[in-house]
Design a protein around this motif. Structure first.
Motif, PDB file in Angstrom:
ATOM      1  N   GLU A 148       0.827  -1.206   0.000  1.00 53.43           N
ATOM      2  CA  GLU A 148       0.000   0.000   0.000  1.00 53.43           C
ATOM      3  C   GLU A 148       0.863   1.258   0.000  1.00 53.43           C
ATOM      4  OE1 GLU A 148      -4.117  -1.395   2.217  1.00 53.43           O
ATOM      5  OE2 GLU A 148      -2.378  -0.889   3.467  1.00 53.43           O
ATOM      6  N   ARG A 149       1.980   1.207   0.714  1.00 52.87           N
ATOM      7  CA  ARG A 149       2.890   2.358   0.740  1.00 52.87           C
ATOM      8  C   ARG A 149       3.499   2.577  -0.648  1.00 52.87           C
ATOM      9  NH1 ARG A 149       6.409   0.670   4.574  1.00 52.87           N
ATOM     10  NH2 ARG A 149       4.764   1.001   6.123  1.00 52.87           N
ATOM     11  N   HIS A 150       3.827   1.476  -1.312  1.00 48.83           N
ATOM     12  CA  HIS A 150       4.423   1.568  -2.653  1.00 48.83           C
ATOM     13  C   HIS A 150       3.412   2.129  -3.651  1.00 48.83           C
ATOM     14  CE1 HIS A 150       7.139   0.390  -5.957  1.00 48.83           C
ATOM     15  NE2 HIS A 150       6.025   0.062  -6.606  1.00 48.83           N
ATOM     16  N   ILE A 151       2.159   1.682  -3.567  1.00 47.18           N
ATOM     17  CA  ILE A 151       1.125   2.137  -4.501  1.00 47.18           C
ATOM     18  C   ILE A 151       0.630   3.529  -4.142  1.00 47.18           C
ATOM     19  CG2 ILE A 151      -1.252   1.650  -5.286  1.00 47.18           C
ATOM     20  CD1 ILE A 151      -0.553  -1.320  -5.076  1.00 47.18           C
ATOM     21  N   GLY A 152       0.639   3.830  -2.847  1.00 48.51           N
ATOM     22  CA  GLY A 152       0.201   5.149  -2.406  1.00 48.51           C
ATOM     23  C   GLY A 152      -1.286   5.225  -2.100  1.00 48.51           C
ATOM     24  N   LYS A 153      -1.941   4.067  -1.989  1.00 47.51           N
ATOM     25  CA  LYS A 153      -3.365   4.038  -1.667  1.00 47.51           C
ATOM     26  C   LYS A 153      -3.671   2.812  -0.818  1.00 47.51           C
ATOM     27  CE  LYS A 153      -5.349   6.636  -5.488  1.00 47.51           C
ATOM     28  NZ  LYS A 153      -6.431   6.682  -6.497  1.00 47.51           N
ATOM     29  N   ASP A 154      -4.729   2.923  -0.009  1.00 46.36           N
ATOM     30  CA  ASP A 154      -5.183   1.755   0.746  1.00 46.36           C
ATOM     31  C   ASP A 154      -5.839   0.763  -0.204  1.00 46.36           C
ATOM     32  OD1 ASP A 154      -4.340   2.848   3.112  1.00 46.36           O
ATOM     33  OD2 ASP A 154      -6.312   3.672   3.654  1.00 46.36           O
ATOM     34  N   LEU A 155      -5.506  -0.515  -0.037  1.00 43.76           N
ATOM     35  CA  LEU A 155      -6.089  -1.562  -0.873  1.00 43.76           C
ATOM     36  C   LEU A 155      -7.240  -2.275  -0.179  1.00 43.76           C
ATOM     37  CD1 LEU A 155      -2.769  -3.083  -2.269  1.00 43.76           C
ATOM     38  CD2 LEU A 155      -4.339  -1.504  -3.427  1.00 43.76           C
ATOM     39  N   PHE A 156      -7.265  -2.212   1.152  1.00 42.17           N
ATOM     40  CA  PHE A 156      -8.314  -2.865   1.925  1.00 42.17           C
ATOM     41  C   PHE A 156      -8.973  -1.862   2.869  1.00 42.17           C
ATOM     42  CE2 PHE A 156      -5.399  -6.361   0.919  1.00 42.17           C
ATOM     43  CZ  PHE A 156      -6.284  -7.280   0.370  1.00 42.17           C
ATOM     44  N   LYS A 157     -10.273  -2.039   3.045  1.00 39.13           N
ATOM     45  CA  LYS A 157     -10.985  -1.302   4.093  1.00 39.13           C
ATOM     46  C   LYS A 157     -11.246  -2.297   5.217  1.00 39.13           C
ATOM     47  CE  LYS A 157     -15.091  -1.772   1.171  1.00 39.13           C
ATOM     48  NZ  LYS A 157     -16.142  -1.037   0.441  1.00 39.13           N
ATOM     49  N   ARG A 158     -10.880  -1.925   6.424  1.00 36.15           N
ATOM     50  CA  ARG A 158     -10.904  -2.845   7.544  1.00 36.15           C
ATOM     51  C   ARG A 158     -11.820  -2.314   8.650  1.00 36.15           C
ATOM     52  NH1 ARG A 158      -5.924  -1.570   5.661  1.00 36.15           N
ATOM     53  NH2 ARG A 158      -4.384  -3.189   5.168  1.00 36.15           N
ATOM     54  N   ASP A 159     -12.590  -3.214   9.237  1.00 39.25           N
ATOM     55  CA  ASP A 159     -13.266  -2.911  10.491  1.00 39.25           C
ATOM     56  C   ASP A 159     -13.151  -4.150  11.376  1.00 39.25           C
ATOM     57  OD1 ASP A 159     -15.339  -4.736   9.810  1.00 39.25           O
ATOM     58  OD2 ASP A 159     -16.400  -3.161   8.722  1.00 39.25           O
ATOM     59  N   LYS A 160     -13.806  -4.158  12.507  1.00 40.18           N
ATOM     60  CA  LYS A 160     -13.642  -5.262  13.459  1.00 40.18           C
ATOM     61  C   LYS A 160     -14.142  -6.596  12.908  1.00 40.18           C
ATOM     62  CE  LYS A 160     -13.771  -2.379  17.618  1.00 40.18           C
ATOM     63  NZ  LYS A 160     -14.470  -2.086  18.895  1.00 40.18           N
ATOM     64  N   ARG A 161     -15.111  -6.536  12.005  1.00 45.64           N
ATOM     65  CA  ARG A 161     -15.721  -7.785  11.537  1.00 45.64           C
ATOM     66  C   ARG A 161     -15.345  -8.157  10.108  1.00 45.64           C
ATOM     67  NH1 ARG A 161     -22.015  -7.747  13.697  1.00 45.64           N
ATOM     68  NH2 ARG A 161     -21.524  -7.679  15.944  1.00 45.64           N
ATOM     69  N   ASN A 162     -15.158  -7.160   9.261  1.00 43.16           N
ATOM     70  CA  ASN A 162     -15.005  -7.444   7.831  1.00 43.16           C
ATOM     71  C   ASN A 162     -13.750  -6.815   7.250  1.00 43.16           C
ATOM     72  OD1 ASN A 162     -17.609  -8.802   7.554  1.00 43.16           O
ATOM     73  ND2 ASN A 162     -18.484  -6.764   7.919  1.00 43.16           N
ATOM     74  N   ILE A 163     -13.247  -7.487   6.212  1.00 45.17           N
ATOM     75  CA  ILE A 163     -12.147  -6.954   5.409  1.00 45.17           C
ATOM     76  C   ILE A 163     -12.601  -6.995   3.961  1.00 45.17           C
ATOM     77  CG2 ILE A 163      -9.790  -7.328   4.584  1.00 45.17           C
ATOM     78  CD1 ILE A 163      -9.173  -8.590   7.285  1.00 45.17           C
ATOM     79  N   GLY A 164     -12.550  -5.883   3.279  1.00 46.20           N
ATOM     80  CA  GLY A 164     -12.960  -5.831   1.876  1.00 46.20           C
ATOM     81  C   GLY A 164     -12.024  -4.949   1.075  1.00 46.20           C
ATOM     82  N   LEU A 165     -12.092  -5.097  -0.227  1.00 42.77           N
ATOM     83  CA  LEU A 165     -11.256  -4.302  -1.108  1.00 42.77           C
ATOM     84  C   LEU A 165     -11.792  -2.882  -1.233  1.00 42.77           C
ATOM     85  CD1 LEU A 165     -10.658  -6.878  -3.984  1.00 42.77           C
ATOM     86  CD2 LEU A 165      -8.904  -5.962  -2.460  1.00 42.77           C
ATOM     87  N   THR A 166     -10.902  -1.926  -1.268  1.00 41.90           N
ATOM     88  CA  THR A 166     -11.279  -0.557  -1.595  1.00 41.90           C
ATOM     89  C   THR A 166     -11.444  -0.460  -3.105  1.00 41.90           C
ATOM     90  OG1 THR A 166      -8.984   0.120  -1.870  1.00 41.90           O
ATOM     91  CG2 THR A 166      -9.937   0.338   0.348  1.00 41.90           C
ATOM     92  N   SER A 167     -11.855   0.688  -3.570  1.00 44.84           N
ATOM     93  CA  SER A 167     -11.971   0.907  -5.015  1.00 44.84           C
ATOM     94  C   SER A 167     -10.618   0.704  -5.692  1.00 44.84           C
ATOM     95  CB  SER A 167     -12.500   2.310  -5.288  1.00 44.84           C
ATOM     96  OG  SER A 167     -12.503   2.583  -6.672  1.00 44.84           O
ATOM     97  N   ALA A 168      -9.545   1.211  -5.052  1.00 44.34           N
ATOM     98  CA  ALA A 168      -8.190   1.022  -5.597  1.00 44.34           C
ATOM     99  C   ALA A 168      -7.811  -0.456  -5.588  1.00 44.34           C
ATOM    100  CB  ALA A 168      -7.188   1.834  -4.781  1.00 44.34           C
ATOM    101  N   GLY A 169      -8.209  -1.176  -4.541  1.00 46.84           N
ATOM    102  CA  GLY A 169      -7.907  -2.603  -4.458  1.00 46.84           C
ATOM    103  C   GLY A 169      -8.587  -3.395  -5.545  1.00 46.84           C
ATOM    104  N   ARG A 170      -9.858  -3.053  -5.842  1.00 44.05           N
ATOM    105  CA  ARG A 170     -10.583  -3.751  -6.917  1.00 44.05           C
ATOM    106  C   ARG A 170      -9.941  -3.477  -8.269  1.00 44.05           C
ATOM    107  NH1 ARG A 170     -14.981  -2.109  -3.746  1.00 44.05           N
ATOM    108  NH2 ARG A 170     -15.355  -0.293  -5.082  1.00 44.05           N
ATOM    109  N   SER A 171      -9.487  -2.250  -8.458  1.00 45.98           N
ATOM    110  CA  SER A 171      -8.827  -1.914  -9.727  1.00 45.98           C
ATOM    111  C   SER A 171      -7.495  -2.627  -9.874  1.00 45.98           C
ATOM    112  CB  SER A 171      -8.609  -0.397  -9.820  1.00 45.98           C
ATOM    113  OG  SER A 171      -9.833   0.291  -9.783  1.00 45.98           O
ATOM    114  N   PHE A 172      -6.787  -2.766  -8.748  1.00 45.12           N
ATOM    115  CA  PHE A 172      -5.449  -3.371  -8.777  1.00 45.12           C
ATOM    116  C   PHE A 172      -5.499  -4.897  -8.879  1.00 45.12           C
ATOM    117  CE2 PHE A 172      -1.598  -4.786  -6.364  1.00 45.12           C
ATOM    118  CZ  PHE A 172      -0.653  -4.365  -7.291  1.00 45.12           C
ATOM    119  N   LEU A 173      -6.603  -5.517  -8.450  1.00 48.85           N
ATOM    120  CA  LEU A 173      -6.700  -6.981  -8.345  1.00 48.85           C
ATOM    121  C   LEU A 173      -6.367  -7.729  -9.638  1.00 48.85           C
ATOM    122  CD1 LEU A 173      -7.428  -9.472  -6.628  1.00 48.85           C
ATOM    123  CD2 LEU A 173      -9.812  -9.105  -7.286  1.00 48.85           C
ATOM    124  N   PRO A 174      -6.980  -7.415 -10.792  1.00 47.12           N
ATOM    125  CA  PRO A 174      -6.664  -8.197 -11.996  1.00 47.12           C
ATOM    126  C   PRO A 174      -5.212  -8.078 -12.435  1.00 47.12           C
ATOM    127  CG  PRO A 174      -8.042  -6.301 -12.544  1.00 47.12           C
ATOM    128  CD  PRO A 174      -8.018  -6.404 -11.055  1.00 47.12           C
TER     129      PRO A 174
END
Length: 290
Positions: A40-66
């Motif tokens: 994430e530091r290298h890309i300059g954006k958060d790839l995951f959104k985190r809370d106590k129960r769930n972990i999901g991809l951010t918009s940047a993470g979804r774009s970066f995934l493929p």
């Protein structure tokens, strides 16, 4: 950015868990957390959104995934090619759908391997769009797909203009007259959506948003329900003809005000392929199978 960071990203994205990703990679959870933070530091954006129960991809993470998937795939293929030289002269990677593997192309690959034991053959089963994407990335040598690939580095060769047949098992009571589109509403009709022009035809016959009593997504399921329900269903001729020859199914005369569609099956391969000698021989085997 390194491969281990990308692998950690893919494992977390797929499992939605840092703990499960750590188990998969056989490391402690803090290692996964560090790798994701560095990525994430290298890309300059958060790839995951985190809370106590769930972990999901951010918009940047979804774009970066493929892109991460493709980089890891290419790295894996590079390792395989290097190791291949120890055992085989070359490797061919072929991709197509379940139905074509099972009922059309299997015999062609079998014939090819009998005379080319020094060639490693890897077979991939996926949808046409996936196969074309992997071919663009250089991960597949030859694909059999249901529409052409529009890319400057890929050649699309029509193999056959396929038609559809209404079929049933031999125990089906064959009427004295051709069945019509109206009969499909009263008989046990088992629906398998073949996509493309076939989907358009089905919509014209049944109307939009029609819900079928029984719908399947695989030829083997269609055959089982044809037998158990004494019903009818559609198969592409390239698949049906082999099953008709072996006596597993029969062709049912069918008439429709809206003619049954046709579709072209394409063979796609990368231009300037290094495996050209063996690839041409394989192409000949597959063309004969159709």
């Amino acid at each position: 950015m390194d491969i281990e960071q990308l692998q950690a990203f893919l494992h977390v994205a797929n499992s939605k868990s840092f703990t499960r990703a750590a188990e998969k990679m056989n490391v402690v959870q803090s290692t996964i957390t560090t790798r994701i933070q560095m990525l994430e530091r290298h890309i300059g954006k958060d790839l995951f959104k985190r809370d106590k129960r769930n972990i999901g991809l951010t918009s940047a993470g979804r774009s970066f995934l493929p892109y991460a998937e493709r980089i890891v795939d290419l790295s894996r293929e590079g390792m395989k090619v290097t190791q291949l030289e120890q055992t085989f002269h070359d490797q061919l990677v072929i991709g197509t759908t379940h139905a074509l593997w099972d009922y059309v192309i299997f015999a062609a690959i079998d014939d090819f391997q009998k005379s080319n034991s020094q060639i490693s053959v890897r077979m991939i089963t996926e949808h046409s769009s996936f196969i074309i994407r992997k071919m663009i990335d250089g991960l597949i040598d030859l694909g059999i797909v249901f529409y052409p690939a529009y890319h400057s580095n890929i050649e699309s060769i029509p193999i056959i203009e396929d038609t559809y047949e209404l079929v049933a098992t031999p125990t089906f009571h064959l009427p004295d007259f051709p069945l019509t589109s109206k009969d499909l509403r009263t008989l046990p009709y088992i629906h398998l959506n073949w996509g493309g022009s076939f989907s358009d035809w089905i919509q014209q016959v049944f109307g939009n948003h029609y819900i079928f009593q029984l719908e399947v997504d695989h030829v083997s399921l269609l055959l089982k329900f044809l037998e158990s329900n004494q019903g009818v269903g559609f198969l592409p001729h390239s698949i049906a003809k082999r099953l008709i020859e072996t006596g597993e199914i029969i062709s049912i005369p069918f008439m429709s005000d809206t003619p049954l569609p046709k579709r072209i099956i394409y063979m796609v391969n990368r231009k300037r392929n290094n495996n050209i000698d063996h690839l041409e021989q394989l192409i000949s085997c597959i063309q004969r199978s159709f």
